[in-house]
Design a protein around this motif. Structure first.
Motif, PDB file in Angstrom:
ATOM      1  N   HIS A 222       7.522  11.210  14.251  1.00 14.86           N
ATOM      2  CA  HIS A 222       7.253  11.781  12.927  1.00 14.86           C
ATOM      3  C   HIS A 222       7.014  10.645  11.931  1.00 14.86           C
ATOM      4  CE1 HIS A 222       7.505  14.313   9.393  1.00 14.86           C
ATOM      5  NE2 HIS A 222       8.445  13.512   8.905  1.00 14.86           N
ATOM      6  N   VAL A 223       5.926  10.748  11.179  1.00 14.73           N
ATOM      7  CA  VAL A 223       5.629   9.745  10.156  1.00 14.73           C
ATOM      8  C   VAL A 223       6.284  10.187   8.849  1.00 14.73           C
ATOM      9  CG1 VAL A 223       3.821   8.549   8.868  1.00 14.73           C
ATOM     10  CG2 VAL A 223       3.443   9.186  11.268  1.00 14.73           C
ATOM     11  N   GLY A 224       7.124   9.328   8.310  1.00  8.81           N
ATOM     12  CA  GLY A 224       7.857   9.670   7.104  1.00  8.81           C
ATOM     13  C   GLY A 224       6.958   9.793   5.887  1.00  8.81           C
ATOM     14  N   ASP A 225       7.443  10.543   4.910  1.00  7.96           N
ATOM     15  CA  ASP A 225       6.678  10.737   3.683  1.00  7.96           C
ATOM     16  C   ASP A 225       6.427   9.417   2.955  1.00  7.96           C
ATOM     17  OD1 ASP A 225       6.602  13.432   4.171  1.00  7.96           O
ATOM     18  OD2 ASP A 225       8.269  13.931   2.836  1.00  7.96           O
ATOM     19  N   ASP A 226       7.417   8.536   2.973  1.00  5.96           N
ATOM     20  CA  ASP A 226       7.271   7.256   2.281  1.00  5.96           C
ATOM     21  C   ASP A 226       6.156   6.418   2.903  1.00  5.96           C
ATOM     22  OD1 ASP A 226       9.313   7.952   0.602  1.00  5.96           O
ATOM     23  OD2 ASP A 226      10.830   6.701   1.577  1.00  5.96           O
ATOM     24  N   THR A 227       6.084   6.430   4.236  1.00  4.36           N
ATOM     25  CA  THR A 227       5.045   5.670   4.927  1.00  4.36           C
ATOM     26  C   THR A 227       3.669   6.255   4.651  1.00  4.36           C
ATOM     27  OG1 THR A 227       6.617   5.111   6.694  1.00  4.36           O
ATOM     28  CG2 THR A 227       4.271   4.794   7.168  1.00  4.36           C
ATOM     29  N   LEU A 228       3.587   7.576   4.665  1.00  6.17           N
ATOM     30  CA  LEU A 228       2.316   8.229   4.349  1.00  6.17           C
ATOM     31  C   LEU A 228       1.878   7.922   2.922  1.00  6.17           C
ATOM     32  CD1 LEU A 228       2.608  11.782   5.966  1.00  6.17           C
ATOM     33  CD2 LEU A 228       0.831  10.067   6.434  1.00  6.17           C
ATOM     34  N   ALA A 229       2.827   7.960   1.997  1.00 10.00           N
ATOM     35  CA  ALA A 229       2.511   7.675   0.597  1.00 10.00           C
ATOM     36  C   ALA A 229       2.044   6.237   0.424  1.00 10.00           C
ATOM     37  CB  ALA A 229       3.731   7.940  -0.279  1.00 10.00           C
ATOM     38  N   GLU A 230       2.663   5.315   1.161  1.00  4.13           N
ATOM     39  CA  GLU A 230       2.262   3.911   1.089  1.00  4.13           C
ATOM     40  C   GLU A 230       0.840   3.716   1.604  1.00  4.13           C
ATOM     41  OE1 GLU A 230       3.704  -0.500   2.732  1.00  4.13           O
ATOM     42  OE2 GLU A 230       4.906   1.295   3.170  1.00  4.13           O
ATOM     43  N   ALA A 231       0.527   4.375   2.727  1.00  3.86           N
ATOM     44  CA  ALA A 231      -0.829   4.279   3.290  1.00  3.86           C
ATOM     45  C   ALA A 231      -1.855   4.870   2.329  1.00  3.86           C
ATOM     46  CB  ALA A 231      -0.884   4.986   4.635  1.00  3.86           C
ATOM     47  N   ALA A 232      -1.518   6.008   1.735  1.00  5.43           N
ATOM     48  CA  ALA A 232      -2.437   6.639   0.783  1.00  5.43           C
ATOM     49  C   ALA A 232      -2.667   5.743  -0.430  1.00  5.43           C
ATOM     50  CB  ALA A 232      -1.872   7.991   0.344  1.00  5.43           C
ATOM     51  N   GLN A 233      -1.615   5.055  -0.874  1.00  3.18           N
ATOM     52  CA  GLN A 233      -1.742   4.164  -2.030  1.00  3.18           C
ATOM     53  C   GLN A 233      -2.652   2.977  -1.709  1.00  3.18           C
ATOM     54  OE1 GLN A 233       1.861   2.148  -3.269  1.00  3.18           O
ATOM     55  NE2 GLN A 233       1.170   2.071  -5.390  1.00  3.18           N
ATOM     56  N   VAL A 234      -2.504   2.426  -0.514  1.00  2.88           N
ATOM     57  CA  VAL A 234      -3.361   1.299  -0.104  1.00  2.88           C
ATOM     58  C   VAL A 234      -4.822   1.732  -0.058  1.00  2.88           C
ATOM     59  CG1 VAL A 234      -3.931  -0.256   1.799  1.00  2.88           C
ATOM     60  CG2 VAL A 234      -1.544   0.088   1.157  1.00  2.88           C
ATOM     61  N   LEU A 235      -5.079   2.905   0.514  1.00  6.92           N
ATOM     62  CA  LEU A 235      -6.444   3.418   0.572  1.00  6.92           C
ATOM     63  C   LEU A 235      -7.013   3.631  -0.828  1.00  6.92           C
ATOM     64  CD1 LEU A 235      -5.994   6.011   3.448  1.00  6.92           C
ATOM     65  CD2 LEU A 235      -7.407   3.958   3.552  1.00  6.92           C
ATOM     66  N   GLU A 236      -6.187   4.134  -1.723  1.00  6.96           N
ATOM     67  CA  GLU A 236      -6.618   4.371  -3.101  1.00  6.96           C
ATOM     68  C   GLU A 236      -6.935   3.056  -3.796  1.00  6.96           C
ATOM     69  OE1 GLU A 236      -7.773   6.410  -6.351  1.00  6.96           O
ATOM     70  OE2 GLU A 236      -7.014   7.405  -4.545  1.00  6.96           O
ATOM     71  N   GLN A 237      -6.082   2.063  -3.627  1.00  6.16           N
ATOM     72  CA  GLN A 237      -6.289   0.767  -4.269  1.00  6.16           C
ATOM     73  C   GLN A 237      -7.584   0.104  -3.813  1.00  6.16           C
ATOM     74  OE1 GLN A 237      -2.673  -1.226  -3.155  1.00  6.16           O
ATOM     75  NE2 GLN A 237      -1.563  -0.570  -4.987  1.00  6.16           N
ATOM     76  N   LEU A 238      -7.946   0.328  -2.566  1.00  2.00           N
ATOM     77  CA  LEU A 238      -9.155  -0.280  -2.017  1.00  2.00           C
ATOM     78  C   LEU A 238     -10.394   0.582  -2.227  1.00  2.00           C
ATOM     79  CD1 LEU A 238      -7.725  -1.732   1.307  1.00  2.00           C
ATOM     80  CD2 LEU A 238      -8.394  -3.009  -0.728  1.00  2.00           C
ATOM     81  N   GLY A 239     -10.213   1.730  -2.879  1.00  2.00           N
ATOM     82  CA  GLY A 239     -11.352   2.582  -3.186  1.00  2.00           C
ATOM     83  C   GLY A 239     -11.904   3.352  -2.011  1.00  2.00           C
ATOM     84  N   ILE A 240     -11.070   3.606  -0.999  1.00  2.00           N
ATOM     85  CA  ILE A 240     -11.560   4.315   0.190  1.00  2.00           C
ATOM     86  C   ILE A 240     -10.688   5.527   0.507  1.00  2.00           C
ATOM     87  CG2 ILE A 240     -12.752   2.364   1.258  1.00  2.00           C
ATOM     88  CD1 ILE A 240     -10.238   1.915   2.980  1.00  2.00           C
TER      89      ILE A 240
END
Length: 255
Positions: free
Chosen positions: A106-124
């Motif tokens: 199971h992927v934790g919510d915190d890890t998912l949120a971190e990945a989403a933030q990285v994608l957002e920061q890079l514009g993708i």
């Protein structure tokens, strides 16, 4: 600090480094320059522990060697030239693999949120649920960089990270590299072919050729026409942009 002391590297008959000594400080971006085949990529592979060397490579009190190779690599985010993806995964899943050591069933919510933030920061962020195999080469390159960021590295090794990107995405990615390096106190080494881009986004440059360091220092110190002419076998003109960074313009042969 990351230090190299009298490091000698060979690959077959090719001399990559002949007793070179260098030091790299935290919170700074360094770019390795030099003509094709001079050993830039091999140097990064050596720092990651993929290529054997003689001499001493040290970071944080630990010396690079076979005995502690796994613990050494855990501190490094390495992005090689070849970022081809062969598995049918979404961009988000590829980024999450950067935290493979912490992933379970199971992927934790915190890890998912971190990945989403990285994608957002890079514009993708809009690519999150796209199959990585269906993305352009440039898009895959940015996704692979996002994966490297998810590893929370202390050292970043980026081999031609903008080679497949247009100007907008080159600037966006390199701006992010600089900001992330300074905010988190990383040591970042990149390989770039564009000397003017390197001047804009690097605190220090290392100019390689023939297994030796021909120059190291600030962009203004290193990007001298006589040095560039000699190594690249091309006449160049040195200009400066409005922010004072050197701009190298190759001159075509006439007559």
């Amino acid at each position: 600090m990351l230090t190299l002391e009298d490091v000698h590297i060979t690959r077959g008959r090719f001399l990559v480094a002949d007793r070179i000594s260098l030091s790299f400080e935290r919170g700074k971006v360094y770019t390795v320059l030099g003509p094709n085949g001079c050993g830039k990529s091999s140097l990064l592979k050596t720092l990651f522990g993929e290529v054997a060397h003689r001499g001493t490579i040290r970071y944080g009190g630990e010396t690079l060697g076979k005995l502690h190779l796994q613990s050494w690599r855990k501190r490094i985010g390495y992005m090689p030239q070849d970022t081809a993806a062969e598995a049918s995964l979404t961009a988000l899943e590829v980024v999450l693999l950067g935290r493979m050591d912490a992933l379970g069933m199971h992927v934790g919510d915190d890890t998912l949120a971190e990945a989403a933030q990285v994608l957002e920061q890079l514009g993708i962020a809009h690519l999150a649920h796209r199959d990585i195999m269906r993305l352009s080469g440039g898009q895959r390159q940015i996704v692979m960089f996002a994966q490297v960021m998810m590893r929370r590295p202390e050292i970043l090794l980026l081999d031609e990270p903008v080679s497949a990107l247009d100007m907008h995405h080159q600037l966006n990615l390199l701006e992010h590299v600089v900001r992330y390096t300074r905010e988190n106190g990383l040591i970042t080494l990149t390989v770039l072919h564009d000397l003017s881009l390197a001047a804009q986004f690097s605190d220090g440059l290392v100019l390689l050729g023939g297994g030796k360091v021909h120059a190291e220092g600030t962009p203004k110190d290193v990007l001298q026409p006589n040095l560039i002419d000699g190594l690249y076998q091309v006449e160049v003109e040195l200009l400066y942009d409005r922010l004072g960074a050197p701009v190298i313009r190759p001159l075509r042969k006439t007559g």
